[in-house]
Design a protein around this motif. Structure first.
Motif, PDB file in Angstrom:
ATOM      1  N   ALA A 175      55.148  12.481 -16.518  1.00 42.50           N
ATOM      2  CA  ALA A 175      54.509  13.759 -16.840  1.00 42.50           C
ATOM      3  C   ALA A 175      53.040  13.498 -17.098  1.00 42.50           C
ATOM      4  CB  ALA A 175      55.161  14.393 -18.065  1.00 42.50           C
ATOM      5  N   GLY A 176      52.175  14.382 -16.595  1.00 46.61           N
ATOM      6  CA  GLY A 176      50.745  14.127 -16.693  1.00 46.61           C
ATOM      7  C   GLY A 176      49.965  15.084 -17.562  1.00 46.61           C
ATOM      8  N   GLU A 177      50.656  16.036 -18.215  1.00 44.95           N
ATOM      9  CA  GLU A 177      49.967  16.973 -19.096  1.00 44.95           C
ATOM     10  C   GLU A 177      50.938  17.527 -20.127  1.00 44.95           C
ATOM     11  OE1 GLU A 177      48.244  19.738 -16.410  1.00 44.95           O
ATOM     12  OE2 GLU A 177      50.157  20.453 -15.642  1.00 44.95           O
ATOM     13  N   LEU A 192      60.058  13.228 -11.541  1.00 43.86           N
ATOM     14  CA  LEU A 192      58.634  13.563 -11.535  1.00 43.86           C
ATOM     15  C   LEU A 192      58.469  14.993 -12.030  1.00 43.86           C
ATOM     16  CD1 LEU A 192      57.878  12.026  -8.024  1.00 43.86           C
ATOM     17  CD2 LEU A 192      57.404  10.993 -10.266  1.00 43.86           C
ATOM     18  N   VAL A 193      57.725  15.169 -13.110  1.00 43.80           N
ATOM     19  CA  VAL A 193      57.628  16.476 -13.755  1.00 43.80           C
ATOM     20  C   VAL A 193      56.265  17.106 -13.464  1.00 43.80           C
ATOM     21  CG1 VAL A 193      57.887  17.746 -15.913  1.00 43.80           C
ATOM     22  CG2 VAL A 193      59.115  15.585 -15.585  1.00 43.80           C
ATOM     23  N   ASP A 194      56.278  18.127 -12.579  1.00 41.15           N
ATOM     24  CA  ASP A 194      55.057  18.868 -12.262  1.00 41.15           C
ATOM     25  C   ASP A 194      53.972  17.898 -11.787  1.00 41.15           C
ATOM     26  OD1 ASP A 194      53.440  21.062 -11.931  1.00 41.15           O
ATOM     27  OD2 ASP A 194      53.408  21.660 -14.007  1.00 41.15           O
ATOM     28  N   TYR A 195      52.693  18.129 -12.153  1.00 39.32           N
ATOM     29  CA  TYR A 195      51.589  17.196 -11.868  1.00 39.32           C
ATOM     30  C   TYR A 195      51.614  16.762 -10.406  1.00 39.32           C
ATOM     31  CZ  TYR A 195      48.114  13.909 -13.803  1.00 39.32           C
ATOM     32  OH  TYR A 195      46.960  13.231 -14.124  1.00 39.32           O
ATOM     33  N   ALA A 196      51.623  17.762  -9.519  1.00 36.95           N
ATOM     34  CA  ALA A 196      52.046  17.575  -8.133  1.00 36.95           C
ATOM     35  C   ALA A 196      51.250  16.550  -7.340  1.00 36.95           C
ATOM     36  CB  ALA A 196      52.024  18.921  -7.410  1.00 36.95           C
ATOM     37  N   GLU A 197      49.925  16.613  -7.375  1.00 39.69           N
ATOM     38  CA  GLU A 197      49.147  15.733  -6.508  1.00 39.69           C
ATOM     39  C   GLU A 197      49.388  14.258  -6.844  1.00 39.69           C
ATOM     40  OE1 GLU A 197      47.604  16.821  -3.864  1.00 39.69           O
ATOM     41  OE2 GLU A 197      48.267  18.831  -4.435  1.00 39.69           O
ATOM     42  N   PHE A 198      49.393  13.938  -8.106  1.00 36.53           N
ATOM     43  CA  PHE A 198      49.664  12.576  -8.545  1.00 36.53           C
ATOM     44  C   PHE A 198      51.108  12.199  -8.222  1.00 36.53           C
ATOM     45  CE2 PHE A 198      51.070   9.425 -11.595  1.00 36.53           C
ATOM     46  CZ  PHE A 198      49.998   8.567 -11.776  1.00 36.53           C
ATOM     47  N   ASN A 199      52.035  13.076  -8.592  1.00 35.80           N
ATOM     48  CA  ASN A 199      53.449  12.732  -8.480  1.00 35.80           C
ATOM     49  C   ASN A 199      53.949  12.662  -7.042  1.00 35.80           C
ATOM     50  OD1 ASN A 199      54.203  12.175 -11.098  1.00 35.80           O
ATOM     51  ND2 ASN A 199      54.682  14.299 -11.608  1.00 35.80           N
ATOM     52  N   LEU A 200      53.365  13.434  -6.143  1.00 37.88           N
ATOM     53  CA  LEU A 200      53.781  13.323  -4.750  1.00 37.88           C
ATOM     54  C   LEU A 200      53.379  11.973  -4.157  1.00 37.88           C
ATOM     55  CD1 LEU A 200      53.152  16.900  -3.317  1.00 37.88           C
ATOM     56  CD2 LEU A 200      55.352  15.736  -3.615  1.00 37.88           C
ATOM     57  N   ARG A 201      52.243  11.465  -4.580  1.00 37.49           N
ATOM     58  CA  ARG A 201      51.842  10.120  -4.132  1.00 37.49           C
ATOM     59  C   ARG A 201      52.788   9.062  -4.696  1.00 37.49           C
ATOM     60  NH1 ARG A 201      47.433  13.221  -4.013  1.00 37.49           N
ATOM     61  NH2 ARG A 201      45.828  12.802  -2.440  1.00 37.49           N
ATOM     62  N   LEU A 202      53.197   9.254  -5.941  1.00 35.69           N
ATOM     63  CA  LEU A 202      54.129   8.308  -6.531  1.00 35.69           C
ATOM     64  C   LEU A 202      55.508   8.432  -5.890  1.00 35.69           C
ATOM     65  CD1 LEU A 202      54.181   6.103  -8.640  1.00 35.69           C
ATOM     66  CD2 LEU A 202      54.905   7.805 -10.336  1.00 35.69           C
TER      67      LEU A 202
END
Length: 278
Positions: free
Chosen positions: A25-27, A108-118
């Motif tokens: 999670a990023g936020e 992967l929780v939300d934070y789409a741009e980062f999490n799609l790369r991961l």
């Protein structure tokens, strides 16, 4: 769609390997959603362990935080470019974490741009990936859904109208609702809440709640204007109280706290909303 592995009962008593779930999670909103999800999983399935990237809410839910998300919350491409080096460093760190610990499931929780790369990396090393909280495809850039095909094994969405988007491209999807709806309830009466803040608020004076936002950029952008407003309202006998989001740590917070007469409440935005007059 059921990607959550079951650890109880154990069909092989000699196998003591703990089933491990990684969450990213990023936020602040994702941190709360992930924490609620962990608690829900724990009620249904024993013997799981959780680790990953998050904040105070996930830590309180029993998740081992390998990377705190403080300073990573960004809005829009300009902020993403400004923080690119740090985001890239953390992304590579999370890749190494997944490669070394190899969780049974990555959520992967939300934070789409980062999490799609991961997600792309996770699939390349053979991990199961569940995406929790759909990007707002219905609002903008619906073509983003094609980036998810082959990158994720399932999608859990907050709204029922999001389901057909994923069904149309063959991604397993389930509507689970928004657990934060249950969180939007004050923890007491107005009088109880005002006393619980411990701010010495006067009963006869109205309270003005100020909510700058949960991201660093929002704080820096909104707070100067809100402080000017607070000073004007204090002159009229109003008591300003600022809501500080859990996990938000910026130098400007301490600077702003020095303003005389302005009160501060951290991590209790719902209670503050319920107890203020405006």
């Amino acid at each position: 769609m059921s990607l959550i592995p079951s650890a109880s009962p154990n069909p092989n008593p000699t196998n003591t390997k703990s089933i491990r779930i990684a969450l990213i999670a990023g936020e602040a909103s994702g941190d709360r959603l992930a924490a609620d999800l962990v608690r829900s999983i724990q009620k249904k399935t024993a013997g799981l362990s959780f680790f990953g990237m998050g904040g105070a809410s996930m830590r309180a839910a029993g998740v081992h935080i390998e990377q705190d998300f403080a300073g990573l919350s960004v809005v829009g491409i300009v902020e993403a470019l400004w923080h690119y080096r740090r985001l890239r460093t953390v992304l590579e760190r999370m890749k190494r974490m997944l490669a070394s610990q190899r969780p049974d499931l990555l959520i992967l929780v939300d934070y789409a741009e980062f999490n799609l790369r991961l997600a792309d990396y996770a699939k390349s090393i053979g991990l199961k990936v569940l995406f929790y909280v759909s990007p707002q495809l219905w609002a903008w850039r619906p073509s983003r859904i094609h980036r998810m095909v082959g990158r994720i094994d399932g999608m859990a969405v907050l709204f029922p109208f999001e389901v057909p988007y994923y069904q149309a491209v063959g991604i397993p999807v389930r509507f689970i609702g928004n657990p934060l709806v249950d969180d939007v309830r004050p923890s007491g009466t107005v009088e109880q809440l005002r006393q619980s803040f411990g701010l010495g608020l006067a009963k006869e004076k109205p309270i003005l709640g100020l909510f700058p936002g949960s991201r660093e950029s929002e704080w820096r952008r909104h707070m100067p204007t809100l402080l000017q407003l607070a000073e004007q309202m204090m002159a009229k006998g109003v008591q300003p109280v600022v809501s500080v989001a859990s996990g938000l740590e910026v130098d400007e917070i301490e600077q702003a706290r020095r303003h005389p007469g302005i009160q501060w409440v951290r991590g209790r935005s719902v209670d503050l909303m319920a107890s203020c007059d405006a």
